[in-house]
Design a protein around this motif. Sequence first.
Motif: not given
Length: 267
Positions: A84-86, A110-111, A229-230, A250-254
């Motif tokens: 995951i990129v900015d 896995n998120g 994310a980073a 916690p925050l989840k991703y994707n």
Amino acid sequence: MKIYLDLAVKAALLAGEEIIKIYNDENSDFNIEIKADNSPLTIADKMSNEVICKELNTSCLPILSEEIKNNPYSERKEWDSLWIVDPLDGTKEFIKRNGEFTVNIALVKNGTPILGVIYIPVKKTLYFGAKSEGAYKIEDFTIENYNGIGPLIKASMTMPCYQQEREFRVVASRSHLSPETEEFINKKKEQFPNLEMVSVGSSIKICLVCEGSADVYPRFAPTMEWDTAAGDAIARSMGICCTLTDESTPLKYNKENLLNPWFIIEK
């Protein structure tokens, strides 16, 4: 993990090199465009994204980036791991030429973010961390200095770096200070009457909490997964993380919706 960390660090440093060339060109108008969400896009965003994707593509893992058309969730939900990129977090700060912008690269499994790299091109400051590897900071660092992840870890400071006595410090967004954030800060003032507040742009805010320069970063305003994310990965590598406002989840991703819920990160 060190192989991926090496790849992400190299990509961030190379992207930072491209960004700073454009930033330091006094004759550049940055080729500013306005995206559909009314946020700005510059030639530096595009060049950074190109450099990062070129490097990360060698890993054969998919990439979720702010600056590319991303795969539909029907495909993304099948991804076990992804980047995951900015490529330029804080484009508004870049345009203002105040230096408060970063390159953000995270590896998510896995998120959950398990590896993160954040580079501040103007300050030549690199933050990085990974699961089971710890979290680190190094200053005055560019791609010319880089000769592998092992020497980098040895030369870097382990975070948190700063434990000096000071007043309780809240770090908040320079561009997005919402009424809810102000309410949170006012409640903290009841507990810490001499509370200090620092305003800064981009993912630097998470870095300040990780390094020990700030105690909490409340975010009650919109952010996207690539914004956090980073920094979240770096924080998790040292035992803290971005949580929902319940301060435990916690925050989840994707996710299907890439917009983050409101969150708090506190050391």
